[in-house]
Design an enzyme around this catalytic site. Structure first.
Site, PDB file in Angstrom:
ATOM      1  N   GLN A 114       0.852  -1.192   0.000  1.00  0.00           N
ATOM      2  CA  GLN A 114       0.000   0.000   0.000  1.00  0.00           C
ATOM      3  C   GLN A 114       0.891   1.248   0.000  1.00  0.00           C
ATOM      4  O   GLN A 114       0.400   2.364  -0.125  1.00  0.00           O
ATOM      5  CB  GLN A 114      -0.903   0.021   1.235  1.00  0.00           C
ATOM      6  CG  GLN A 114      -1.861  -1.164   1.311  1.00  0.00           C
ATOM      7  CD  GLN A 114      -2.551  -1.203   2.652  1.00  0.00           C
ATOM      8  OE1 GLN A 114      -3.604  -0.596   2.856  1.00  0.00           O
ATOM      9  NE2 GLN A 114      -1.953  -1.924   3.591  1.00  0.00           N
ATOM     10  N   HIS A 172      -1.461   1.546  -4.265  1.00  0.00           N
ATOM     11  CA  HIS A 172      -1.863   2.954  -4.134  1.00  0.00           C
ATOM     12  C   HIS A 172      -0.962   3.896  -4.901  1.00  0.00           C
ATOM     13  O   HIS A 172      -0.960   5.094  -4.641  1.00  0.00           O
ATOM     14  CB  HIS A 172      -1.910   3.361  -2.642  1.00  0.00           C
ATOM     15  CG  HIS A 172      -2.969   2.625  -1.889  1.00  0.00           C
ATOM     16  ND1 HIS A 172      -2.949   2.453  -0.531  1.00  0.00           N
ATOM     17  CD2 HIS A 172      -4.082   1.972  -2.315  1.00  0.00           C
ATOM     18  CE1 HIS A 172      -4.002   1.748  -0.147  1.00  0.00           C
ATOM     19  NE2 HIS A 172      -4.709   1.434  -1.224  1.00  0.00           N
TER      20      HIS A 172
HETATM   21  N1  APR Z   1       6.808  -2.027  13.037  1.00  0.00           N
HETATM   22  C1  APR Z   1       5.662  -2.714  12.781  1.00  0.00           C
HETATM   23  N2  APR Z   1       4.445  -2.131  12.685  1.00  0.00           N
HETATM   24  C2  APR Z   1       4.399  -0.790  12.866  1.00  0.00           C
HETATM   25  C3  APR Z   1       5.545  -0.005  13.146  1.00  0.00           C
HETATM   26  C4  APR Z   1       6.791  -0.684  13.221  1.00  0.00           C
HETATM   27  N3  APR Z   1       7.938  -0.030  13.475  1.00  0.00           N
HETATM   28  N4  APR Z   1       5.148   1.291  13.282  1.00  0.00           N
HETATM   29  C5  APR Z   1       3.816   1.311  13.077  1.00  0.00           C
HETATM   30  N5  APR Z   1       3.362   0.067  12.839  1.00  0.00           N
HETATM   31  C6  APR Z   1       1.994  -0.353  12.521  1.00  0.00           C
HETATM   32  C7  APR Z   1       0.902   0.369  13.283  1.00  0.00           C
HETATM   33  O1  APR Z   1       0.613  -0.302  14.500  1.00  0.00           O
HETATM   34  C8  APR Z   1      -0.265   0.278  12.295  1.00  0.00           C
HETATM   35  O2  APR Z   1      -1.000  -0.922  12.471  1.00  0.00           O
HETATM   36  O3  APR Z   1       1.788  -0.037  11.161  1.00  0.00           O
HETATM   37  C9  APR Z   1       0.414   0.227  10.926  1.00  0.00           C
HETATM   38  C10 APR Z   1       0.304   1.530  10.161  1.00  0.00           C
HETATM   39  O4  APR Z   1      -1.064   1.729   9.870  1.00  0.00           O
HETATM   40  P1  APR Z   1      -1.481   3.028   9.024  1.00  0.00           P
HETATM   41  O5  APR Z   1      -0.774   4.225   9.561  1.00  0.00           O
HETATM   42  O6  APR Z   1      -2.976   3.019   8.947  1.00  0.00           O
HETATM   43  O7  APR Z   1      -0.866   2.771   7.560  1.00  0.00           O
HETATM   44  P2  APR Z   1      -1.463   1.835   6.431  1.00  0.00           P
HETATM   45  O8  APR Z   1      -2.208   0.689   7.016  1.00  0.00           O
HETATM   46  O9  APR Z   1      -0.336   1.544   5.501  1.00  0.00           O
HETATM   47  O10 APR Z   1      -2.504   2.812   5.676  1.00  0.00           O
HETATM   48  C11 APR Z   1      -3.133   2.285   4.525  1.00  0.00           C
HETATM   49  O11 APR Z   1      -4.144   4.428   4.143  1.00  0.00           O
HETATM   50  O12 APR Z   1      -3.943   6.686   4.055  1.00  0.00           O
HETATM   51  C12 APR Z   1      -3.996   5.575   3.301  1.00  0.00           C
HETATM   52  O13 APR Z   1      -3.087   5.344   1.171  1.00  0.00           O
HETATM   53  C13 APR Z   1      -2.735   5.410   2.521  1.00  0.00           C
HETATM   54  O14 APR Z   1      -1.631   3.355   1.912  1.00  0.00           O
HETATM   55  C14 APR Z   1      -2.190   4.077   3.003  1.00  0.00           C
HETATM   56  C15 APR Z   1      -3.416   3.386   3.552  1.00  0.00           C
END
Ligand code: APR
Length: 235
Positions: free
Chosen positions: A90, A108
């Site tokens: 993503q 994305h």
């Molecule tokens: N190691 C493992 N997991 C982690 C770490 C880390 N160092 N830091 C954060 N996380 C986890 C968080 O607990 C969370 O579950 O990564 C996840 C990040 O979630 P989001 O911030 O929601 O990101 P994501 O799931 O990639 O978002 C999906 O949303 O805004 C849109 O297009 C955008 O591609 C993105 C989509």
């Protein structure tokens, strides 16, 4: 006769790039704490204030260019020596590519590429780190980031589902599984597949739907999981 390599499908999100210094979206202090999605990541935002949208992605692109892949990205490269690995990410950064992974599908889009507002089919590498108002594609259309905004179709979703259907092992890493249709990919995975989720934080049980949660940092837990899978493949 060489045994067919098992197929591992990886679904990655912002958490895999967090330790490379790139912000996640929904963690405390994340991108959506600092910016309103409706100002910077929708077609309406673009119509209202294209310069603000361009600046949001210019700022993120500069951070991507400065970032380096981390141990989590490299662990997935190691996996390719023993398994048929397909990454569905993503993320719009190029850290999987720079780590050396081969089969990557960006659900994305990709921040280092641009597209014309007149035609979403063709993509152009961004020259340097910025896209400015007035930067035009060969077809004369204003260039915009090659990124899927909220409310836009996810063109590669069908391809991603096809890939997911073939998984013998699923590794979800660093995604809150909050965004659709990407989050639905987990359900396209065959019931017999082993399913893991590497995430720093607790996950709502619904999201752990028969996903074995390896709680911790991607740069620590993913290499551990990769070592375990490689060891098992040798037995
Ligand atoms: N190691 C493992 N997991 C982690 C770490 C880390 N160092 N830091 C954060 N996380 C986890 C968080 O607990 C969370 O579950 O990564 C996840 C990040 O979630 P989001 O911030 O929601 O990101 P994501 O799931 O990639 O978002 C999906 O949303 O805004 C849109 O297009 C955008 O591609 C993105 C989509």
């Amino acid at each position: 006769m060489k045994r067919k390599k098992s197929k591992i499908v990886v679904l990655s999100g912002a958490g895999i790039s967090a330790e490379s210094g790139l912000g996640t979206f929904r963690d405390k202090g994340g991108l959506w704490d600092k910016h309103d999605i409706n100002d910077v990541a929708t077609p309406e935002a673009w119509r209202k204030n294209p310069e603000l949208v361009l600046e949001f992605y210019n700022m993120r692109r500069e951070l991507v260019l400065e970032a380096k892949p981390n141990q989590a990205h490299s662990a997935l490269v190691r996996l390719e020596r023993y398994f048929d690995v397909q990454i569905i990410t993503q993320n719009i950064d190029d850290l999987h590519e720079r780590a050396g992974s081969k089969n990557i599908l960006h659900l994305h889009g990709e921040i280092l590429f641009a597209q014309s507002i007149l035609n979403t089919e063709k993509v152009y590498p961004v020259k340097g780190s910025r896209i400015e108002l007035g930067d035009l594609a060969p077809d004369g259309g204003q260039l915009r980031p090659h990124v899927v905004w909220f409310g836009e179709a996810v063109p590669k979703m069908i391809d991603a589902e096809q890939i997911m259907k073939e998984a013998d092992i699923l590794i979800v890493v660093g995604t809150s599984l909050n965004v659709y249709p990407a989050a639905n990919l987990v359900y396209a995975c065959p019931p017999h597949a082993e399913k893991y989720i590497v995430d720093l934080n607790e996950l709502s049980t619904a999201k752990q739907k028969n996903l074995h949660h390896l709680k911790g940092k991607a740069s620590e837990k993913l290499p551990e999981l990769v070592d375990q899978l490689i060891q098992e493949s040798k037995n």
